[in-house]
Design a protein around this motif. Structure first.
Motif, PDB file in Angstrom:
ATOM      1  N   GLU A  35      -1.715   1.057  15.747  1.00 29.60           N
ATOM      2  CA  GLU A  35      -2.526   1.970  15.127  1.00 29.60           C
ATOM      3  C   GLU A  35      -2.343   3.393  15.563  1.00 29.60           C
ATOM      4  O   GLU A  35      -1.756   3.356  16.625  1.00 29.60           O
ATOM      5  CB  GLU A  35      -4.065   1.263  15.338  1.00 29.60           C
ATOM      6  CG  GLU A  35      -4.555   1.618  16.795  1.00 29.60           C
ATOM      7  CD  GLU A  35      -5.967   1.372  17.007  1.00 29.60           C
ATOM      8  OE1 GLU A  35      -6.536   1.106  16.266  1.00 29.60           O
ATOM      9  OE2 GLU A  35      -6.219   1.291  18.217  1.00 29.60           O
ATOM     10  N   LYS A  36      -2.378   4.089  14.508  1.00 26.73           N
ATOM     11  CA  LYS A  36      -2.343   5.542  14.924  1.00 26.73           C
ATOM     12  C   LYS A  36      -3.147   5.913  16.114  1.00 26.73           C
ATOM     13  O   LYS A  36      -4.057   5.501  16.035  1.00 26.73           O
ATOM     14  CB  LYS A  36      -2.799   6.422  13.799  1.00 26.73           C
ATOM     15  CG  LYS A  36      -2.114   7.830  13.887  1.00 26.73           C
ATOM     16  CD  LYS A  36      -2.242   8.532  12.510  1.00 26.73           C
ATOM     17  CE  LYS A  36      -2.034  10.119  12.655  1.00 26.73           C
ATOM     18  NZ  LYS A  36      -2.885  10.832  13.452  1.00 26.73           N
ATOM     19  N   GLY A  85       1.954   5.492  17.819  1.00 30.96           N
ATOM     20  CA  GLY A  85       1.509   4.040  17.389  1.00 30.96           C
ATOM     21  C   GLY A  85       0.876   3.391  18.816  1.00 30.96           C
ATOM     22  O   GLY A  85       1.844   3.267  19.748  1.00 30.96           O
ATOM     23  N   HIS A 108       4.403  -0.175  12.974  1.00 29.35           N
ATOM     24  CA  HIS A 108       3.601   0.232  11.629  1.00 29.35           C
ATOM     25  C   HIS A 108       2.115  -0.328  11.805  1.00 29.35           C
ATOM     26  O   HIS A 108       1.849  -1.016  12.552  1.00 29.35           O
ATOM     27  CB  HIS A 108       4.406  -0.441  10.536  1.00 29.35           C
ATOM     28  CG  HIS A 108       3.992  -2.126  10.285  1.00 29.35           C
ATOM     29  ND1 HIS A 108       3.722  -2.537   9.059  1.00 29.35           N
ATOM     30  CD2 HIS A 108       3.817  -2.823  11.284  1.00 29.35           C
ATOM     31  CE1 HIS A 108       3.703  -3.975   9.166  1.00 29.35           C
ATOM     32  NE2 HIS A 108       3.853  -4.189  10.600  1.00 29.35           N
ATOM     33  N   ASN A 109       1.358   0.209  10.790  1.00 31.41           N
ATOM     34  CA  ASN A 109      -0.035  -0.024  10.983  1.00 31.41           C
ATOM     35  C   ASN A 109      -0.468  -1.103   9.944  1.00 31.41           C
ATOM     36  O   ASN A 109      -1.674  -1.472   9.355  1.00 31.41           O
ATOM     37  CB  ASN A 109      -1.037   1.059  10.772  1.00 31.41           C
ATOM     38  CG  ASN A 109      -0.675   1.525   9.342  1.00 31.41           C
ATOM     39  OD1 ASN A 109      -0.123   1.183   8.540  1.00 31.41           O
ATOM     40  ND2 ASN A 109      -1.721   2.753   9.139  1.00 31.41           N
ATOM     41  N   LEU A 151       4.970   4.194  12.878  1.00 31.01           N
ATOM     42  CA  LEU A 151       4.680   4.915  13.751  1.00 31.01           C
ATOM     43  C   LEU A 151       5.515   4.887  15.034  1.00 31.01           C
ATOM     44  O   LEU A 151       6.377   3.989  15.313  1.00 31.01           O
ATOM     45  CB  LEU A 151       3.239   4.253  14.081  1.00 31.01           C
ATOM     46  CG  LEU A 151       1.846   4.356  13.371  1.00 31.01           C
ATOM     47  CD1 LEU A 151       0.987   3.209  13.819  1.00 31.01           C
ATOM     48  CD2 LEU A 151       1.529   5.854  13.208  1.00 31.01           C
TER      49      LEU A 151
END
Lengths: 258, 258
Positions: free
Chosen positions: B106-107, B119, B146-147, B153
């Motif tokens: 997650e960001k 990330g 990635h999310n 990220l």
């Protein structure tokens, strides 16, 4: 089993790319996406103060250019497309030809033109692709290959798609493989200015007749020669068209026979 | 089952990289390579006329920087390392966190510092990694995640290695997972100026004593905290050392217990 190739006309436009990924992600059953490079590599080359080197529309891949196309095709475009497909619920996995030894190539021999680190494909590994597909993964292939000795090579994305289709068809002859080229026209055209003039189906005999009549000319000829080579090598069909045509089940269908 | 993480001290030097890949390619049994980014991303950022943005040694990943690290980590470094391993007879396959949904992140939430598209890892997919390993493939992981919603990220490579080791250990508790960090010293040092002063083994109690005595300080503390978290989560051992130490079966071994 569907192999979809998307090129610069899609990759350069965010809306067109989103629509193509919507179409691809919704395909039922096993599928492979092959992407080209689009304009981004030339943009990065320019941003780094270099000059894109082209001869007759083909890129000359010197060492610095190879670094950039590896970054752009294998990194930026491939990873973003994979992430975009994940967001659409398709479990994508990005591959260059080096990954899993998916596509082996050799450096193009120097004849009149030295293309630099351009790769001519020796063969794709159909078993690897089926292994990934059987595991529920959707390969996303970029046009970077390798020679098995540590040298990466820049390869034409149409060739990657064609060789991949042939390899998966050979590895499982019982599967019907459909290779789809998404390009800028609704199909192979009688008259490039008349969007209704697309040719629904081509067989070797009708293709020969269209070439003899001068209806099919120029850059379409190598594309179609490759398509006929693919169907001759066991690919069930090749379809060429723009995204609306492919979505509507239209486009030019290239099949074997006489 | 061995996970080897290599960072900038290796990636920036062709000879060191070749030696590390020789070592890695010759490991028996299943293995995963995790690489960082090295200096190359900063070089490309500079070549494109941008300024690398760092706060306290950590990169601030704005949108343009994310494009570049995706190109450099996911493209240039990952594909070259994969090709180099293929040349050594190891059937490598490159992965970002988006590929096969290998590492979801997650960001990073903005607190005092906005790290941009950095990330924080939510988890790695140990089953996917075993599936690839069982198929005879050797995953090579880059620090891009990635999310799950299409956003790539930028993620710390040590964290990728740690989370991957935990995930493969959890997915197969019967396997002994050895996580090896290749860094610039022969191990965790009593005295950074004395190469003979490396600590052969650390357990939670001795680690606490060394910290209390001021022997282990600074950047080693988050690294070792992560290592102890990994062994607490089921990783069999973590070994930290330079390449000669790892080759000789030396380095600092971090194990569980009290």
């Amino acid at each position: 089993m569907i192999i979809l190739k998307i090129g610069g006309n899609i990759l350069n436009k965010p809306d067109a790319l989103a629509a193509a990924l919507d179409y691809f992600a919704a395909l039922e059953g096993p599928a492979v996406l092959v992407h080209g490079g689009g304009r981004k590599a030339s943009e990065v080359i320019a941003a780094m103060g270099m000059e894109p080197k082209m001869i007759d529309g083909r890129r000359i891949t010197d060492a610095a250019t190879l670094e950039i196309v590896t970054m752009v095709y294998g990194g930026l475009i491939n990873k973003q497309v994979v992430a975009d497909l994940q967001a659409r619920g398709r479990n994508a996995i990005g591959l260059s030809g080096a990954d899993g030894n998916a596509v082996l190539a050799e450096k193009r021999p120097v004849k009149t033109i030295d293309y630099g680190f351009a790769g001519d494909v020796l063969g794709a590994d159909g078993s690897l692709l089926w292994q990934l597909l059987d595991a529920g993964l959707t390969p996303v292939m970029c046009p970077i290959t390798h020679n098995g000795k540590g040298q990466l090579l820049n390869t034409n994305a149409d060739t990657i798609a064609n060789e991949t289709a042939i390899a998966v068809a050979r590895a499982r002859p019982e599967e019907q493989v459909s290779l789809r080229y998404c390009f800028e026209f609704p199909g192979v055209m009688h008259d490039i200015k008349d969007p209704e003039s697309w040719i629904p189906e081509l067989q070797p005999s009708s293709y020969a007749a269209f070439k003899a009549a001068g209806t099919i000319v120029g850059g379409m000829i190598p594309k179609l020669d490759n398509a006929f080579a693919a169907v001759a090598a066991g690919v069930g069909e090749v379809i060429i068209g723009d995204l609306p045509a492919l979505q509507a089940g239209k486009g030019t269908r290239i099949i074997g026979g006489s």
